[in-house]
Motif scaffolding. Structure first.
Motif, PDB file in Angstrom:
ATOM      1  N   LEU A  74       0.854  -1.179   0.000  1.00 57.76           N
ATOM      2  CA  LEU A  74       0.000   0.000   0.000  1.00 57.76           C
ATOM      3  C   LEU A  74       0.889   1.227   0.000  1.00 57.76           C
ATOM      4  CD1 LEU A  74      -2.939   1.097   0.247  1.00 57.76           C
ATOM      5  CD2 LEU A  74      -2.582   1.141   2.719  1.00 57.76           C
ATOM      6  N   PHE A  75       0.777   2.060  -1.028  1.00 55.48           N
ATOM      7  CA  PHE A  75       1.613   3.258  -1.089  1.00 55.48           C
ATOM      8  C   PHE A  75       0.899   4.337  -1.894  1.00 55.48           C
ATOM      9  CE2 PHE A  75       2.855   0.273  -4.380  1.00 55.48           C
ATOM     10  CZ  PHE A  75       2.862   1.038  -5.534  1.00 55.48           C
ATOM     11  N   GLN A  88      -2.442   9.596  -5.225  1.00 53.04           N
ATOM     12  CA  GLN A  88      -3.388   8.486  -5.393  1.00 53.04           C
ATOM     13  C   GLN A  88      -2.857   7.247  -4.679  1.00 53.04           C
ATOM     14  OE1 GLN A  88      -6.551   7.962  -7.169  1.00 53.04           O
ATOM     15  NE2 GLN A  88      -6.291   6.172  -5.861  1.00 53.04           N
ATOM     16  N   TRP A  89      -3.710   6.630  -3.864  1.00 54.56           N
ATOM     17  CA  TRP A  89      -3.313   5.418  -3.162  1.00 54.56           C
ATOM     18  C   TRP A  89      -3.381   4.217  -4.107  1.00 54.56           C
ATOM     19  CZ3 TRP A  89      -0.977   4.971   1.378  1.00 54.56           C
ATOM     20  CH2 TRP A  89      -1.044   6.044   2.261  1.00 54.56           C
ATOM     21  N   GLU A 137     -11.463   1.161   7.609  1.00 50.99           N
ATOM     22  CA  GLU A 137     -12.740   1.783   7.873  1.00 50.99           C
ATOM     23  C   GLU A 137     -12.845   2.164   9.340  1.00 50.99           C
ATOM     24  OE1 GLU A 137     -15.681  -0.909   6.589  1.00 50.99           O
ATOM     25  OE2 GLU A 137     -15.350  -0.548   4.464  1.00 50.99           O
ATOM     26  N   GLN A 138     -13.238   3.402   9.584  1.00 54.56           N
ATOM     27  CA  GLN A 138     -13.375   3.880  10.951  1.00 54.56           C
ATOM     28  C   GLN A 138     -14.812   3.711  11.401  1.00 54.56           C
ATOM     29  OE1 GLN A 138     -11.712   7.725  11.699  1.00 54.56           O
ATOM     30  NE2 GLN A 138     -10.290   7.555   9.999  1.00 54.56           N
ATOM     31  N   PRO A 139     -15.034   3.288  12.627  1.00 53.27           N
ATOM     32  CA  PRO A 139     -16.404   3.158  13.111  1.00 53.27           C
ATOM     33  C   PRO A 139     -17.089   4.508  13.191  1.00 53.27           C
ATOM     34  CG  PRO A 139     -14.819   2.914  14.906  1.00 53.27           C
ATOM     35  CD  PRO A 139     -14.026   2.947  13.633  1.00 53.27           C
ATOM     36  N   ASN A 149      -9.449   4.108  -3.216  1.00 50.60           N
ATOM     37  CA  ASN A 149      -9.777   5.319  -2.458  1.00 50.60           C
ATOM     38  C   ASN A 149      -9.532   5.126  -0.969  1.00 50.60           C
ATOM     39  OD1 ASN A 149     -11.812   3.581  -1.796  1.00 50.60           O
ATOM     40  ND2 ASN A 149     -13.483   4.836  -2.593  1.00 50.60           N
ATOM     41  N   LEU A 150      -8.831   4.039  -0.634  1.00 53.68           N
ATOM     42  CA  LEU A 150      -8.433   3.736   0.742  1.00 53.68           C
ATOM     43  C   LEU A 150      -9.596   3.281   1.606  1.00 53.68           C
ATOM     44  CD1 LEU A 150      -5.572   3.812   1.780  1.00 53.68           C
ATOM     45  CD2 LEU A 150      -6.081   5.873   3.036  1.00 53.68           C
TER      46      LEU A 150
END
Length: 670
Positions: free
Chosen positions: A150-151, A156-157, A229-231, A222-223
């Motif tokens: 992942l970079f 852009q990821w 993912e954040q709660p 888009n990550l």
């Protein structure tokens, strides 16, 4: 990159510790002359055949000009300065630059500010901290997901994904390998159920994806990954949250909450005392206000209330001591007022003590009360040195539950404050870390024997966990990989050496990741005059050198991710590729594997007249031949394209011609 005489250039390695020895091995893959300097030779070589790989071995201080001259520094294209002393490395870099302003300097150093200053003044200088380079690879291995890399590239990821095809997979039996290459995805590795892993361009493009196949590809993202993912946090200003809370309000719920509160004195003792004291204060205020208002009807309600407040705050003496009242004050009222003052003093004292206790507790919490150890599906990081801290930071960025274990009592406790931290004996710490239910265990202490011990203990307790182990020598790496075949064993010096060696040729290596124990480098090239890449199609770069272009930029134009394979490189173009060290070696030496350009395309017929026109365009675009040649060929069908192609080029041409309603077939060059 580029020229025949590059093979004759010399490369200097200063320092033959573990990293230095691996750097020699990595450089020799490029088939160049390597000279080494060390102050004293090791009693035992970590890489036994290393002396045979060197063209010259000099014993001496690499900071001295005479030693550097003996190492033929004037003929050295690059110097890899990798001793264990950062001061020696900096002094050596200065000495080398004084003798040869053209030598590229690749230095081992963790001093970021100093590195920037040296780069500015010495030019053609780059520096790495070897313990930091593999940290992302460790962190990604610990995730236990399909993500291998992942970079970020040009904002852009990009992520590298390993996907094992099941019978229910949407790609299964529905896609050709060729179909996987799109405007936002590139196929990197492929392994069929009955074959070994194939790198980059060694598979058949028209092969159909079947159950059991393993596919590795890179894609833009888009990550919004599962582990990132954040709660959703409950905020008072969130309308949905407020509506939910309002619906929950009813007498039964309220009664249940009150009962639970008063039946749990151990947890809520201070709150219960505060509520009782507050209730007494409110009662006394109301009682005093009413009493004074009834006794003296002429005073206002506000004055009666303020009189009660004054008494509760210890103002009995101010109210009655030494003053002549225009109205007589009965003795019983004075006694009641005295009782209110005494009660108020006690209650205020309790309030002050409660407030002091809360302030002290808050002060200690500012020192950072660490969260509790997760119960399951977490990552255990054993060893919090530089690399361990960096791994923990990356995992926290990925929102991963984790716990750190350190055996150093002098560790700065302000580091990584949001992470649970255990410090004690090995057995006790592993037990407290809930090792049995951990998802992954990353073992990265500086002691290899301790890493071995922790790895074996982890395997005994939780053999299903993702075990990631740091080593610094090849011996332990190879033996541990055989002993624990499911573990991912990373030799940090071997991984770092590939970056140092690649940087020695002037290439800008921006990222790295691991695929099946192979280090993959993300490398940037700038096309120059006389460059072996100049004038090639990107498809020829892929097939000829075994690298995958993932970014192309012409002059000041906007960079293109996952560019078309039909772009032709020119001087001044910028390109970012994914490659192994062998791929970089081929680019450096200009080894385009031309012998593999041994396929031709036979075109049988075109189904329509429009197909002839479109087919000529496809031939010129993919093969790179002149458009007039392609049009003449399409007018005289059946005919064979005289231009030899790489197999992937030829297969892609046939597939694209099929879309244009032109029938073609693959022929070997005679």
């Amino acid at each position: 990159m580029a020229k025949t005489e590059v093979v004759l250039d010399r490369f200097l390695v200063c320092g033959l510790g573990s990293l230095g020895q691996h750097c020699v091995v990595a450089l020799k893959l490029f088939e160049v002359s390597v000279i080494a300097i060390d102050k004293q030779l090791p009693q035992e070589w970590e890489i036994s055949q290393l002396p045979d790989l060197l063209d010259n071995l000099i014993v001496g201080d690499c900071r001295h000009s005479s030693v550097l001259e003996q190492a033929q520094i004037l003929q050295c294209r690059a110097a890899l300065i990798v001793t264990n002393s950062e001061q020696v490395n900096a002094e050596t870099a200065l000495a080398v630059r004084k003798l040869n302003p053209k030598t590229r300097l690749v230095v081992r150093s963790s001093k970021r500010n100093l590195n920037e200053l040296l780069s500015e003044h010495l030019k053609n200088f780059t520096a790495f901290e070897p313990t930091q380079l593999p940290a992302p690879a460790f962190a990604l291995a610990a995730l236990g997901t399909e993500t291998l890399g992942l970079f970020n590239l040009e904002g852009q990821w990009l992520r590298v994904v390993k996907r094992v095809i099941s019978s229910t997979d949407t790609w299964c039996n529905n896609r050709l390998l060729y179909d996987l290459n799109t405007h936002n995805r590139r196929l990197l590795h492929y392994k069929s159920d009955a074959a070994s892993l194939k790198l980059f361009d060694e598979w058949e493009l028209d092969a159909r994806i079947t159950p059991g196949d393993t596919i590795v590809y890179i894609e833009t993202t888009n990550l919004n990954l599962t582990y990132l993912e954040q709660p959703i946090r409950k905020k008072w200003y969130n309308p949905y949250y407020l509506l939910t809370r309002v619906k929950q309000l009813n007498w039964n719920t309220f009664k249940q909450k009150i009962t639970e509160f008063w039946q749990n004195p151990d947890k809520n003792r201070l709150k219960q005392i505060g509520i009782i004291c507050g209730a007494i204060v409110v009662f006394l205020l109301l009682f005093g206000t009413i009493l004074y208002r009834l006794t003296y009807p002429k005073i206002s309600l506000i004055d009666a209330f303020l009189t009660s407040v004054m008494l509760l705050l210890g103002g009995f003496n101010d109210l009655f001591g030494g003053f002549d009242f225009t109205q007589p004050v009965p003795l019983w009222l004075r006694l009641i007022s005295l009782g209110m003052t005494i009660s108020g003093t006690v209650l205020v004292g309790i309030f002050y003590s409660f407030l002091t206790e809360r302030l002290l507790a808050a002060r200690f919490q500012l020192i950072k009360r660490r969260p509790p150890v997760p119960q399951k599906n977490h990552v255990v990081v054993v060893g919090l040195g530089r690399i361990g801290q960096r791994i923990a930071e990356i995992l926290q960025e990925f929102k991963q539950p984790l716990v750190g274990i350190t055996f150093h009592t002098n560790l700065d406790t302000s580091l990584l404050p949001k992470m649970p931290l255990l410090n004690g004996s090995l057995t006790e710490s592993l037990a407290k870390a809930n090792l049995k239910t951990a998802k992954s265990v990353v073992v990265v202490t500086d002691d290899e024997m301790l890493n071995l011990e922790v790895s074996l203990m982890t395997y005994d307790v939780n053999p299903e966990s993702n075990l990631v182990v740091r080593t610094t020598g090849l011996g332990l790496s190879n033996n541990l990989a055989e002993l624990l075949p499911k573990a991912q064993v990373l030799c940090v010096n071997a991984v770092a050496a590939e970056v140092f060696a690649g940087a020695a040729f002037g290439e800008n290596i921006t990222h790295l990741f691991r695929v099946d124990r192979t280090t993959i480098l993300v490398t940037e090239y700038q096309i120059e005059l006389g460059d072996t890449l100049n004038g090639l199609l990107l498809s020829e770069v892929t097939c000829g050198y075994g690298v995958v272009p993932i970014l192309y930029q012409k002059d000041a134009e906007i960079p293109k991710l996952m560019p078309s394979e039909d772009i032709r490189l020119a001087v001044g173009d910028r390109m970012v590729v994914i490659a192994t060290s062998h791929g970089l070696q081929r680019v450096e030496q200009g080894d385009t594997r031309l012998a593999l350009k041994n396929w031709q395309v036979h075109i049988a017929r075109a189904l329509t007249e429009d197909a002839k026109f479109e087919g000529a365009n496809v031939i010129a675009r993919i093969s790179g031949c002149n458009l007039n040649v392609a049009r003449n060929l399409m007018k005289n069908l059946p005919e064979t394209l005289p231009v030899p192609l790489y197999k992937h080029q030829a297969q892609r041409l046939i597939l694209e011609l099929g879309k244009a309603q032109v029938v073609g077939s693959l022929l070997p060059v005679k």
